[in-house]
Scaffold this motif. Structure first.
Motif, PDB file in Angstrom:
ATOM      1  N   LEU A 409      -9.989   5.797  -8.438  1.00 38.51           N
ATOM      2  CA  LEU A 409     -11.114   5.078  -7.835  1.00 38.51           C
ATOM      3  C   LEU A 409     -10.615   3.981  -6.909  1.00 38.51           C
ATOM      4  CD1 LEU A 409     -13.545   4.814 -10.901  1.00 38.51           C
ATOM      5  CD2 LEU A 409     -13.837   6.235  -8.857  1.00 38.51           C
ATOM      6  N   TYR A 410      -9.581   3.270  -7.351  1.00 38.93           N
ATOM      7  CA  TYR A 410      -9.056   2.181  -6.517  1.00 38.93           C
ATOM      8  C   TYR A 410      -8.502   2.712  -5.198  1.00 38.93           C
ATOM      9  CZ  TYR A 410      -6.040  -1.488  -4.766  1.00 38.93           C
ATOM     10  OH  TYR A 410      -5.430  -2.415  -3.941  1.00 38.93           O
ATOM     11  N   THR A 411      -7.655   3.742  -5.262  1.00 45.12           N
ATOM     12  CA  THR A 411      -7.038   4.249  -4.024  1.00 45.12           C
ATOM     13  C   THR A 411      -8.052   4.983  -3.147  1.00 45.12           C
ATOM     14  OG1 THR A 411      -6.299   6.264  -5.169  1.00 45.12           O
ATOM     15  CG2 THR A 411      -4.745   4.425  -5.037  1.00 45.12           C
ATOM     16  N   SER A 412      -9.171   5.390  -3.711  1.00 45.38           N
ATOM     17  CA  SER A 412     -10.215   6.032  -2.913  1.00 45.38           C
ATOM     18  C   SER A 412     -11.071   5.017  -2.166  1.00 45.38           C
ATOM     19  CB  SER A 412     -11.119   6.885  -3.808  1.00 45.38           C
ATOM     20  OG  SER A 412     -10.408   7.932  -4.412  1.00 45.38           O
ATOM     21  N   LEU A 413     -11.118   3.778  -2.656  1.00 45.59           N
ATOM     22  CA  LEU A 413     -12.049   2.790  -2.112  1.00 45.59           C
ATOM     23  C   LEU A 413     -11.381   1.613  -1.409  1.00 45.59           C
ATOM     24  CD1 LEU A 413     -14.451   2.651  -5.205  1.00 45.59           C
ATOM     25  CD2 LEU A 413     -14.759   3.977  -3.113  1.00 45.59           C
ATOM     26  N   ALA A 414     -10.135   1.320  -1.759  1.00 49.46           N
ATOM     27  CA  ALA A 414      -9.456   0.151  -1.206  1.00 49.46           C
ATOM     28  C   ALA A 414      -8.977   0.406   0.215  1.00 49.46           C
ATOM     29  CB  ALA A 414      -8.269  -0.229  -2.092  1.00 49.46           C
ATOM     30  N   PRO A 415      -8.763  -0.654   1.003  1.00 46.49           N
ATOM     31  CA  PRO A 415      -8.123  -0.470   2.308  1.00 46.49           C
ATOM     32  C   PRO A 415      -6.733   0.126   2.129  1.00 46.49           C
ATOM     33  CG  PRO A 415      -8.972  -2.711   2.059  1.00 46.49           C
ATOM     34  CD  PRO A 415      -9.054  -2.068   0.717  1.00 46.49           C
ATOM     35  N   ALA A 416      -6.377   1.081   2.931  1.00 48.27           N
ATOM     36  CA  ALA A 416      -5.056   1.706   2.830  1.00 48.27           C
ATOM     37  C   ALA A 416      -3.957   0.656   2.918  1.00 48.27           C
ATOM     38  CB  ALA A 416      -4.886   2.753   3.925  1.00 48.27           C
ATOM     39  N   GLU A 417      -4.182  -0.372   3.739  1.00 43.45           N
ATOM     40  CA  GLU A 417      -3.169  -1.415   3.933  1.00 43.45           C
ATOM     41  C   GLU A 417      -2.823  -2.141   2.644  1.00 43.45           C
ATOM     42  OE1 GLU A 417      -5.833  -1.560   7.687  1.00 43.45           O
ATOM     43  OE2 GLU A 417      -5.951  -0.894   5.593  1.00 43.45           O
ATOM     44  N   ASP A 418      -3.721  -2.121   1.671  1.00 41.13           N
ATOM     45  CA  ASP A 418      -3.512  -2.878   0.430  1.00 41.13           C
ATOM     46  C   ASP A 418      -2.614  -2.174  -0.574  1.00 41.13           C
ATOM     47  OD1 ASP A 418      -5.155  -4.771   1.497  1.00 41.13           O
ATOM     48  OD2 ASP A 418      -6.733  -4.624  -0.019  1.00 41.13           O
ATOM     49  N   PHE A 419      -2.442  -0.869  -0.436  1.00 42.96           N
ATOM     50  CA  PHE A 419      -1.694  -0.171  -1.487  1.00 42.96           C
ATOM     51  C   PHE A 419      -0.743   0.909  -0.991  1.00 42.96           C
ATOM     52  CE2 PHE A 419      -5.421   2.469  -0.832  1.00 42.96           C
ATOM     53  CZ  PHE A 419      -4.941   3.761  -0.926  1.00 42.96           C
ATOM     54  N   PHE A 420      -0.882   1.395   0.248  1.00 45.27           N
ATOM     55  CA  PHE A 420      -0.137   2.583   0.657  1.00 45.27           C
ATOM     56  C   PHE A 420       0.954   2.220   1.652  1.00 45.27           C
ATOM     57  CE2 PHE A 420       0.504   6.381   3.338  1.00 45.27           C
ATOM     58  CZ  PHE A 420       0.797   7.317   2.358  1.00 45.27           C
ATOM     59  N   ILE A 421       2.211   2.549   1.295  1.00 44.60           N
ATOM     60  CA  ILE A 421       3.327   2.320   2.214  1.00 44.60           C
ATOM     61  C   ILE A 421       4.010   3.623   2.605  1.00 44.60           C
ATOM     62  CG2 ILE A 421       3.734   0.035   1.212  1.00 44.60           C
ATOM     63  CD1 ILE A 421       6.420   1.362   0.120  1.00 44.60           C
ATOM     64  N   GLY A 422       3.495   4.744   2.122  1.00 42.92           N
ATOM     65  CA  GLY A 422       4.108   6.033   2.411  1.00 42.92           C
ATOM     66  C   GLY A 422       4.344   6.810   1.139  1.00 42.92           C
ATOM     67  N   GLN A 423       5.141   7.875   1.246  1.00 41.61           N
ATOM     68  CA  GLN A 423       5.305   8.811   0.138  1.00 41.61           C
ATOM     69  C   GLN A 423       6.417   8.443  -0.837  1.00 41.61           C
ATOM     70  OE1 GLN A 423       2.966  10.945  -0.372  1.00 41.61           O
ATOM     71  NE2 GLN A 423       2.001  10.270   1.527  1.00 41.61           N
ATOM     72  N   ALA A 424       7.018   7.285  -0.674  1.00 41.82           N
ATOM     73  CA  ALA A 424       8.031   6.844  -1.642  1.00 41.82           C
ATOM     74  C   ALA A 424       7.970   5.325  -1.747  1.00 41.82           C
ATOM     75  CB  ALA A 424       9.421   7.280  -1.207  1.00 41.82           C
TER      76      ALA A 424
END
Length: 621
Positions: A409-424
């Protein structure tokens, strides 16, 4: 497929230097070599013959010998470009795709790069204007490096060739280590070698009178076009079939890499090559070759497979890192090296499935973090809320205690900038400081690195923001780099028909809801693949070359090999030696499971020892 090297300066002895540089990349082109030198430039070329086997040697000159080109790659629309240029009055000496770029530059100038469909890194020297022009393909499929040192501008396919130039200063870029600890690859534009940089993907450059100018000629432009799901599936199937067909240029044997995943399976099913190749390890949970063999039997294709042992992996690991030029702790480097070694025995070209995950949103990290379908359905409903409401719910979830499905739920709703840096993400940004010595703790932060990409696409959907980041970080600096370097280590050309500028023109228009939803990742792509594959293959979860590093690091023999390098004197320059040995020992004794952190440290130390202590290509007994 080939390798290029070159440099610009006003010094003597160019021929001897360029030959030394060419000798380090002979694996990229074992069939022939060529060079051009004048009082300002030296160009070197190693050839792997694919097109125009008898007449495509380089360098190639234009009609009046005023311009000369060296080129690494393949241009898939060269025949139509050639016809256009002949109609405009250009005279061709060969039938090779290289010459199309040269005459295209005469006709269109720097804009020729906008007409090329393929993978490429090239350099054109204009003898009249004394100007160097070069470019790297749209996605960075082919590597391209440059450095300016001691009055010399040098460039080429592999950094190791620069080490042969007398003007090259070999120095470690201290700022590269900390980001590498997080990303698992060299994450900056400046490489691990101080003052050595990459030509960015989708860029061209000019060098004249000592001035280097780099310009962008292409970038992804994601939109949300209106199209039905059925239209999206039809368009994807049409595009994949067309791209596979377009990539079948050449006069040599074509094979295909085949894993248990949908991407390589889809390519193989459309291509229907004479040979497919698969790799695995002994344990069933790490061996994709069984499923690949089952699929090849269903499709009526020949499949050759190999099981890699732990002994082979550790024996060849230094050589693998040597070929990569920079440390890359992606475990899939190991099986990829052996896969290429096996394939080249019967094929000169192999097709592979890289690119589908980035173009069609295939990674689970894009927002598919639960097996619970009710949670996924709820997330899809919440995604319809206004952005401010979605972000507010995400912040609340982040602060709340964990519950089933909270991460999804968090990764579906949060801004990508807040949690995603890539695949590793091996070490968190601050966690790396606990192991690094003070001199290596200073670098740009993880956030600064990813925000350079995010700020360009701030108005896109969260999924397409993540796709854009991966297109400019993960893909060119890890996935494509290892694919090129480890296939060319064995003189094998690797082609990626799912990563193509025409494919991208479609992929960037497909609505997010058709890419990732409650059913699966890259959903429309899977449904297109399903028309060519057995049902169970299209829905398979991506494994990505599973490698048993967990088992290796808890096997006495391999644990001791890693501990031996962790204990060497040079290690204390970079790491708190006691802490990394404790990390390794605790993992061996099953007090933790820090295999990825250990492998990342081990990879860097192996690479550093090759390039800065031993100073020579590793040998394998």
């Amino acid at each position: 497929m080939c390798g290029i090297v070159g440099f610009v300066n006003a010094k003597d002895n160019k021929s001897a230097i360029i030959e030394d540089m060419m000798s380090t990349i002979v694996h990229r082109g074992p069939n022939s070599s060529g060079e051009f030198c004048d009082d300002q430039v030296a160009l070197g070329f190693r050839r792997l013959s694919i097109v125009d086997l008898s007449g495509g040697s380089q360098p190639i000159f234009n009609e009046d010998d005023s311009k000369v080109i060296i080129f690494n790659g393949e241009i898939y629309n060269y025949k139509e470009l050639r016809e256009d240029l002949i109609a405009k009055g250009h005279t061709f000496k060969t039938t090779a795709d290289t010459e199309v770029i040269l005459h295209g530059y005469e006709e269109y100038g720097v804009d020729i790069v906008k007409q090329l469909r393929g993978m490429f890194a090239f350099a054109i020297w204009d003898r009249n204007t004394q100007e160097l022009f070069g470019a790297r393909d749209h996605f960075g499929i082919k590597p391209y490096y440059y450095a300016e040192m001691n009055g010399t501008f040098m460039f080429g396919s592999e950094i190791k060739s620069f080490l042969k130039h007398p003007d090259f200063n070999k120095e470690l870029n201290k700022e590269a280590l900390k980001p590498y600890m997080t990303f698992q690859y060299s994450a900056l534009e400046e490489t691990f070698f101080k003052d050595v940089y990459r030509i960015p993907e989708g860029h061209y450059y000019t060098y004249k009178n000592g001035q280097l100018t780099i310009e962008k000629y292409w970038d992804a432009e994601f939109t949300e076009d209106k199209m039905s799901f059925e239209e999206a599936v039809d368009l994807i199937e049409e595009a994949v079939s067309e791209s596979v067909e377009a990539h079948k240029t050449g006069e040599v044997n074509i094979g295909a890499f085949l894993s248990s995943g949908v991407d390589s399976s889809y390519v193989a099913a459309v291509l229907r090559p004479e040979n497919t190749y698969s790799i695995g390890f002994g344990d069933e949970s790490y061996n994709e070759s069984h499923e690949a063999k089952r699929l090849s039997d269903k499709l009526g294709l020949n499949n050759t497979s190999k099981v890699v042992t732990g002994e082979e992996a550790f024996d060849y690991f230094p050589l693998i890192q040597y070929h990569l030029d920079e440390p890359d702790s992606n475990p899939s480097c190991v099986p990829l090296y052996f896969l290429a070694e096996m394939a080249v025995k019967t094929s000169t070209i192999c097709f592979s499935g890289e690119g589908a995950d980035e173009l069609f949103a295939g990674y689970q990290n894009y927002g598919f973090n639960t097996r619970s379908k009710p949670v996924r359905v709820l997330a899809e409903q919440l995604k319809k809320l206004p952005k401010s409401a979605r972000y507010s719910i995400a912040r609340s979830i982040k602060k709340a205690p964990d519950f089933k499905g909270s991460m999804h739920l968090y990764t579906s709703l949060a801004p990508a900038e807040d949690f995603f840096i890539g695949q590793a993400e091996v070490f968190k940004n601050n966690d790396a400081d606990e192991f690094l010595t003070a001199d290596y703790q200073n670098s740009v932060s993880t956030k600064e690195i990813v925000d350079r990409q995010y700020k360009k696409v701030k108005d896109l959907s969260e999924v397409k923001k993540m796709q854009y980041l991966d297109l400019h970080q993960w893909m060119p600096k890890d996935i494509l780099l290892k694919a090129d370097k480890l296939s060319m280590a064995h003189s094998l050309e690797l082609r990626v028909p799912l990563l193509d500028v025409r494919m991208m023109e479609l992929a960037q228009r497909i609505p997010t809801k058709h890419l990732l939803n409650a059913e699966n990742t890259k959903y429309a792509f899977r449904k297109a693949a399903n028309r060519h594959l057995p049902d169970e293959w299209a829905d398979r979860e991506k494994l990505g070359f599973p490698v048993p590093i967990k088992d290796w690091l808890r096997t006495e023999k391999f644990y001791q090999q890693v501990r031996e390098i962790f204990s060497q004197d040079f290690v204390s320059e970079f790491f708190d030696q006691a802490k990394i040995i404790e990390l390794l020992d605790d993992n061996y004794n099953e007090k933790n499971d820090e295999r990825r952190k250990i492998w990342t440290i081990f990879t860097f130390l192996t690479w550093y020892k090759i390039y800065f202590i031993d100073g020579e290509k590793p040998t394998v007994a």
